[in-house]
Design an enzyme around this catalytic site. Sequence first.
Site, PDB file in Angstrom:
ATOM      1  N   ASP A 487       0.421  -1.169  -0.144  1.00  0.00           N
ATOM      2  CA  ASP A 487       0.088   0.434   0.471  1.00  0.00           C
ATOM      3  C   ASP A 487       0.834   1.136   0.081  1.00  0.00           C
ATOM      4  O   ASP A 487       0.704   2.297  -0.389  1.00  0.00           O
ATOM      5  CB  ASP A 487      -0.443  -0.066   1.402  1.00  0.00           C
ATOM      6  CG  ASP A 487      -2.019  -1.142   1.337  1.00  0.00           C
ATOM      7  OD1 ASP A 487      -2.685  -0.598   0.415  1.00  0.00           O
ATOM      8  OD2 ASP A 487      -2.480  -1.505   2.146  1.00  0.00           O
TER       9      ASP A 487
HETATM   10  C1  BGC Z   1       0.348   0.020   5.608  1.00  0.00           C
HETATM   11  C2  BGC Z   1       0.154   1.208   6.453  1.00  0.00           C
HETATM   12  C3  BGC Z   1       0.018   2.289   5.553  1.00  0.00           C
HETATM   13  C4  BGC Z   1      -1.704   1.870   5.440  1.00  0.00           C
HETATM   14  C5  BGC Z   1      -1.587   3.569   3.923  1.00  0.00           C
HETATM   15  C6  BGC Z   1      -1.908  -0.103   5.282  1.00  0.00           C
HETATM   16  O1  BGC Z   1      -2.924  -1.080   4.181  1.00  0.00           O
HETATM   17  O2  BGC Z   1      -0.071  -1.339   6.481  1.00  0.00           O
HETATM   18  O3  BGC Z   1       1.680   1.309   6.600  1.00  0.00           O
HETATM   19  O4  BGC Z   1       0.262   3.298   6.586  1.00  0.00           O
HETATM   20  O5  BGC Z   1      -1.865   1.171   4.455  1.00  0.00           O
HETATM   21  O6  BGC Z   1      -2.795   3.471   3.304  1.00  0.00           O
HETATM   22  O1  IFM Z   2      -1.128  -5.794   1.039  1.00  0.00           O
HETATM   23  C1  IFM Z   2      -1.294  -4.629   2.203  1.00  0.00           C
HETATM   24  C2  IFM Z   2      -2.775  -5.010   3.344  1.00  0.00           C
HETATM   25  O2  IFM Z   2      -3.485  -4.901   2.547  1.00  0.00           O
HETATM   26  C3  IFM Z   2      -3.199  -3.838   4.597  1.00  0.00           C
HETATM   27  N1  IFM Z   2      -2.055  -4.241   5.267  1.00  0.00           N
HETATM   28  C4  IFM Z   2      -0.620  -4.212   4.630  1.00  0.00           C
HETATM   29  C5  IFM Z   2      -0.083  -4.379   3.391  1.00  0.00           C
HETATM   30  C6  IFM Z   2       1.166  -4.068   2.707  1.00  0.00           C
HETATM   31  O3  IFM Z   2       1.190  -3.034   2.368  1.00  0.00           O
END
Ligand code: BGC
Ligand code: IFM
Length: 814
Positions: A487
Amino acid sequence: MKYGHFDDQTREYVITRPDTPMPWINYIGCENYFGILSATAGGYSYYKDARLRRLTRGRYNNVPMDFGGRYIYVRDNASGAFFSPSWMPVRGKLDAYECRHGMGYSIISGKKDGIAASTRYFVPVGENLEIWDVTVTNERAAAADLSLFSVAEFCLWDAQDDATNFQRNFSTGEVEVVDEVIYHKTEYRERRNHFAFFASSEKLAGFDTQREAFLGPWRGWDDPKAVAEGKSSASIAHGWQPIASNHVKLSLKPGESRRIVFFLGYHENPKDQKFDPPGSQTVNKAGVLPTIAKFRDPKNVDAAFAALKVFWDGLLAKCQVSTPDIHTDRMVNVWNAYQCMATFNMSRSASTFESGIGRGLGFRDSNQDLLGFVHMVPERARQRILDLAATQFASGGAYHQYQPMTKKGNNDIGGGFNDDPHWLIIGVSQYLKETGDFSILDEAVPFDTTPGTEVPLYDHLKRSIQYALDNIGPHGLPLIGQADWNDCLNLNCFSDEPGQSFQCLKGKDGKRAESVFIGGLMVHSAKELSALAREHGRPADEEFYAGVARDMEEVVKKHGWDGEWFLRAYDDFGHKVGSKECDEGKIFIEPQGYCVIAGIGLGDGRARQALDSVKKYLATPHGIVLQQPAYSRYRIELGEISSYPPGYKENAGIFCHNNPWVIIGETILGNGDQAHDYYSRICPSAREEISDLHKNEPYVFSQMIAGRDAPTHGEAKNSWLTGTAAWTYYAATQWILGIRPEYRGLRVAPVIPKTWDGFTATRIYRGVTYDITVKRAGQGNRIALTVDGKTIDGSVVPPPPAGVKSVKVEAVLS
Ligand code: BGC
Ligand code: IFM
């Protein structure tokens, strides 16, 4: 250092001191009513949606962290002294303390000055309520005159509004107290038709419903006025903060025990039957009175607890193993499977690290979660798939998240995470392999939850690949969009303007940055769709998607290989990400593991080389870090990944979620020793001895462990609600132990450590119980299978003749 131990017989984790490094929680509820419950009785409850139907309050950023919960106070009426058997909130010194977190329940016990109290908390199957089943024992030589106070603080339903909109909600709180039942009915008078209720099995000595009256001015939960004085004040909440507190008096002879049941529940009336009499403002209680009467009787509480045990035993019985490794056993048999059910129920919404207010169900997350729970709850998995597919767009792209209550896509985050559509194919394939239920492919499912747009689910899967084909970048690799699995790898879409995290950078159009990871994922999903099409009797599709996979594989080999490992991406300027040419972020874990899963480079040595590079550059004793070197400064062209300090989260943290991709990759390459070694590094039970460093619960996986660049290397964060649960369960059961559902039977193809002399397993698959014994006769992974005494070719056990309900499988590895 440890804070407790596993009780493998009872399937409980026993916490023996209350001052754990973080709140060590459990979940109660497995259908519609849920609660978070910490080892010191903290946490909150909700119905279906942690944001929109919150029953009790959670406190965010509080000190101490875990405050507010399901509290019991025991008061010695002779001396006026009181204590909490759960240690919190009074926090006085206890003579004994224990918390047993079990499957859907927790038992928290404390003792002080010869008075012992133990509370069993759980949600009965099929009910929308939670039970606090308290047993108080007088262990003194003399009689004891005691008071018991219970308390829960109501949330005014919408958790976000409750935490922010005080100008309104200090005036909306309302309760009714009838026949010693406290009804919480805030906002019932207008658009609501639901209410909460709190009751006890005992005749009450008193009650309170206004927080200020219970606590007293300027006092906290640790020293409520009502408890200190031994007297409730029958307060009725008018606005402010409604609570439910019961006061029960007990006179206990020496050695005598008494049981007092409190319960908190949720009820919804049909809209036209809200009031009794109609037109009044009085809650119509008719629908809930039988339930209240039922749980006032401890016999029914015992029956409900017994039914809960049957429920969980039934789910866990689907896959039970006995291996030479205790950590593998307790994770696979109990805790990892249990955690998979938590991710099914909670997705990423409510935990110590998720406020319950933020995102709903993730498209990517929930599809991957299927890998871990489809064998336990296939019917519910089926519905989840249909709900997810209904948030897909006609283009084949998908909303990144949807709300569980409305089942509609979240517009604030939208779509454009270009890995999302592929996970639907992977989730559906797993469902089909487990259940054989091809009828799901014919279900009519809309796009963007819009009536009239329905097409068969099978067509949704085809659109997923079409979306990928329509979003190809300059090197022929898939465009990354807002981000892919990572992400935080925002190659198009990051802005340095505050609050504008997903605005495209000026001059960027989202049409250049490409993801090698999605390339690998697409090879995998297209192969899966091709196999699915074959089983579904669509030979033209079978061929077409096999061709898509072949073509993308060539592109990945041509433009996605860096010499020693797979590249990660090309940014919007065409620069490589995850290459030896980069000054930081030279190698990333995601494409290494995933390209091997996709079968890329198996024949030409690249797969082996990629995983060797993982070992050389990314593996640490605490797990495999996400990339190296960590980004030391913020880079606008890479986005959020570089916003984290080195070693945390996506910036070179040990992101446990993708460690199993490498574990699976190692099994595909036949290296069981390495696979199990990586598994053990992140396995919470195997890390129990270092609980003071690890900090999170030793019975569930965490999303992240601080990487080697972090000053706190080895410290875990974000336990419970993580894709790690499903992926490690899947890696351990289907790839290391090798018991793998396939379209035409159950494959048994273990790739276990050389030191293991074998293992046994019981797997219930499509209604048949497979008793599997694996024995090692040599050091390789060659498998010879005997099924019910007959030798078979290959490693897939075909379905038995109709009516046969159990099969004996003997496997010899050489
Ligand atoms: C990630 C975070 C991030 C967020 C942003 C999550 O899935 O683990 O690190 O801040 O998404 O959208
Ligand atoms: O892949 C994502 C997931 O959808 C939510 N937690 C963090 C992951 C890595 O960014």
